[in-house]
Design a protein around this motif. Sequence first.
Motif, PDB file in Angstrom:
ATOM      1  N   LYS A  21       0.500   0.554  12.323  1.00 25.92           N
ATOM      2  CA  LYS A  21       0.111   1.590  11.331  1.00 25.92           C
ATOM      3  C   LYS A  21      -0.998   1.119  10.448  1.00 25.92           C
ATOM      4  N   MET A  23      -2.319  -1.025   7.235  1.00 27.52           N
ATOM      5  CA  MET A  23      -1.479  -1.430   5.911  1.00 27.52           C
ATOM      6  C   MET A  23      -0.466  -0.529   5.559  1.00 27.52           C
ATOM      7  N   PHE A  79      -8.477   2.438   4.278  1.00 26.22           N
ATOM      8  CA  PHE A  79      -8.615   2.925   5.638  1.00 26.22           C
ATOM      9  C   PHE A  79      -9.482   4.066   5.796  1.00 26.22           C
ATOM     10  N   ASN A  96      -8.070   9.364   2.423  1.00 27.90           N
ATOM     11  CA  ASN A  96      -6.997   8.923   1.558  1.00 27.90           C
ATOM     12  C   ASN A  96      -6.988  10.010   0.227  1.00 27.90           C
ATOM     13  N   ALA A 114      -2.672   5.492  -1.659  1.00 31.89           N
ATOM     14  CA  ALA A 114      -3.275   5.491  -0.332  1.00 31.89           C
ATOM     15  C   ALA A 114      -2.958   4.508   0.718  1.00 31.89           C
ATOM     16  N   ARG A 115      -2.298   3.595   0.506  1.00 31.82           N
ATOM     17  CA  ARG A 115      -1.701   2.804   1.386  1.00 31.82           C
ATOM     18  C   ARG A 115      -0.376   3.007   1.871  1.00 31.82           C
ATOM     19  N   ASN A 117       1.973   5.305   4.321  1.00 27.11           N
ATOM     20  CA  ASN A 117       1.989   5.799   5.663  1.00 27.11           C
ATOM     21  C   ASN A 117       2.940   6.957   5.876  1.00 27.11           C
ATOM     22  N   HIS A 118       2.720   7.849   6.617  1.00 20.11           N
ATOM     23  CA  HIS A 118       3.362   9.018   6.939  1.00 20.11           C
ATOM     24  C   HIS A 118       4.619   8.937   7.643  1.00 20.11           C
ATOM     25  N   PHE A 174      -5.738  12.579  10.771  1.00 19.80           N
ATOM     26  CA  PHE A 174      -5.649  11.161  10.579  1.00 19.80           C
ATOM     27  C   PHE A 174      -5.624  10.315  11.773  1.00 19.80           C
ATOM     28  N   PHE A 176      -3.841   9.583  14.198  1.00 16.42           N
ATOM     29  CA  PHE A 176      -2.873   8.806  14.843  1.00 16.42           C
ATOM     30  C   PHE A 176      -1.732   9.739  15.644  1.00 16.42           C
TER      31      PHE A 176
HETATM   32  C1  LIG Z   1      -3.802   7.109   3.991  1.00 16.89           C
HETATM   33  S1  LIG Z   1      -3.748   6.141   5.057  1.00 16.89           S
HETATM   34  C2  LIG Z   1      -2.329   5.013   5.074  1.00 16.89           C
HETATM   35  C3  LIG Z   1      -2.529   3.498   4.839  1.00 16.89           C
HETATM   36  C4  LIG Z   1      -3.131   2.859   6.013  1.00 16.89           C
HETATM   37  N1  LIG Z   1      -2.328   2.521   7.081  1.00 16.89           N
HETATM   38  C5  LIG Z   1      -3.994   1.647   5.840  1.00 16.89           C
HETATM   39  O1  LIG Z   1      -4.201   0.847   6.526  1.00 16.89           O
HETATM   40  O2  LIG Z   1      -4.605   1.531   4.390  1.00 16.89           O
HETATM   41  C6  LIG Z   1      -3.805   6.867   6.633  1.00 16.89           C
HETATM   42  C7  LIG Z   1      -3.816   6.188   7.821  1.00 16.89           C
HETATM   43  O3  LIG Z   1      -2.779   5.205   8.261  1.00 16.89           O
HETATM   44  C8  LIG Z   1      -2.300   5.446   9.518  1.00 16.89           C
HETATM   45  N2  LIG Z   1      -1.123   5.979   9.732  1.00 16.89           N
HETATM   46  C9  LIG Z   1      -0.326   6.532   8.482  1.00 16.89           C
HETATM   47  N3  LIG Z   1       0.714   6.857   8.879  1.00 16.89           N
HETATM   48  C10 LIG Z   1       1.010   6.479  10.350  1.00 16.89           C
HETATM   49  C11 LIG Z   1       2.067   6.483  11.229  1.00 16.89           C
HETATM   50  N4  LIG Z   1       3.149   7.022  10.977  1.00 16.89           N
HETATM   51  N5  LIG Z   1       1.981   5.858  12.567  1.00 16.89           N
HETATM   52  C12 LIG Z   1       0.576   5.430  12.447  1.00 16.89           C
HETATM   53  N6  LIG Z   1      -0.300   5.087  11.731  1.00 16.89           N
HETATM   54  C13 LIG Z   1      -0.331   5.723  10.727  1.00 16.89           C
HETATM   55  C14 LIG Z   1      -3.405   6.260  10.194  1.00 16.89           C
HETATM   56  O4  LIG Z   1      -4.399   5.352  10.877  1.00 16.89           O
HETATM   57  C15 LIG Z   1      -4.110   6.880   9.298  1.00 16.89           C
HETATM   58  O5  LIG Z   1      -5.234   7.545   9.443  1.00 16.89           O
END
Ligand SMILES: C[S@@+](CC[C@H](N)C(=O)[O-])C[C@H]1O[C@@H](n2cnc3c(N)ncnc32)[C@H](O)[C@@H]1O
Length: 331
Positions: A21, A23, A79, A96, A114-115, A117-118, A174, A176
């Motif tokens: 994922k 960060m 990201f 973000n 913004a960091r 995840n979903h 997003f 993913f």
């Molecule tokens: C708003 S950012 C979240 C923080 C991000 N992971 C980072 O490294 O800064 C959104 C991105 O995080 C990743 N992401 C968020 N939720 C995820 C999940 N449940 N599984 C895999 N990737 C995820 C995807 O690449 C997405 O486009």
Amino acid sequence: MSPQSHSQSPYLYSFTHVPGKGMGIVANYYIRRGTRIISDAPLFKIPNYTTDPAAVTSYVTKALKGKSKDEQRMFLSLFNAYPKDYMPFYGITKTNALPLGPDSEDAGLFLTVARLNHSCSPNTNHTWNSNTGTETIHAIRDILRGEEITICYIGSGKSSRDREGRRKELAAVFKFECHCTICDLPPEQSLASDSRRAEIEKLDEIVGQGDLLMLRASMALNSCRTMLRLMDEERIYDKRVSRIYYDAFQICIANGDVARASVFARKTVEERMICEGPDSVGLEDQKVFIENPQSHRLAGLSNIWKTGLENIREYDDQEEFNVWLWKRADS
Ligand SMILES: C[S@@+](CC[C@H](N)C(=O)[O-])C[C@H]1O[C@@H](n2cnc3c(N)ncnc32)[C@H](O)[C@@H]1O
């Protein structure tokens, strides 16, 4: 991350790498349901309706000029889900930024939020709080130490969609594939989850039809009860729970049941406090209905269920209390 690495932290959470994922944010401690974990002021705001990459780039360029070098660096390190499709400022903002409320014309870029995840079954609720000028993140379940802190990226109605629909939207916006606890259920359980979520969405639409409050009040109240049960089964404890209690409040007060209306108003407020905190916008207005349900504009429309505040029943047993509370749904 090993427990030792955050055992001394004065903060509730740490930024860390989460496998698959990028960060993410994990809890440094056991966090109780209702705790405000993050209150994040926007680095900048941007009109939500602006989707033109050149306009967004120019907007962000101007907004960043007034920021410190550290803030500029932090923005650039966020990201970007669209590295090949768009210029970086647009890609980062598109990945973000969050709307400032469901119908807002503005969005905000929040460096901490913004960091997150979903998850389709998130452990927090995120809300724009115009009283504090921050995006707040509240625990909607108890969160274990070391557990990842997650939000739902999909709007509340849409997150009721089936796994296929959610995965499509998350992949399109997003980039993913979601492997949250709900999306990775075995086929049979996944189908059961899909049908519960579809039912929640359908009932929500039914209750949303205003005239039902009067014409088929029991049926509307029963729909509220069913939604709450299905949401509990799906472990959905976000701000929709409070909204459903508020619907139940309105159904009761529109039909003269002051006693139950007061209890539903209290539940509305309690749930909002959990999801949004005591400074949540509009909370004070709703608190008034606990003591004085009749001050609501729908009061007095009908008196078929007439009760007064003195008719509120106290039971030691929660189940008995619930039977009393939802009695009108069975009539
Ligand atoms: C708003 S950012 C979240 C923080 C991000 N992971 C980072 O490294 O800064 C959104 C991105 O995080 C990743 N992401 C968020 N939720 C995820 C999940 N449940 N599984 C895999 N990737 C995820 C995807 O690449 C997405 O486009």
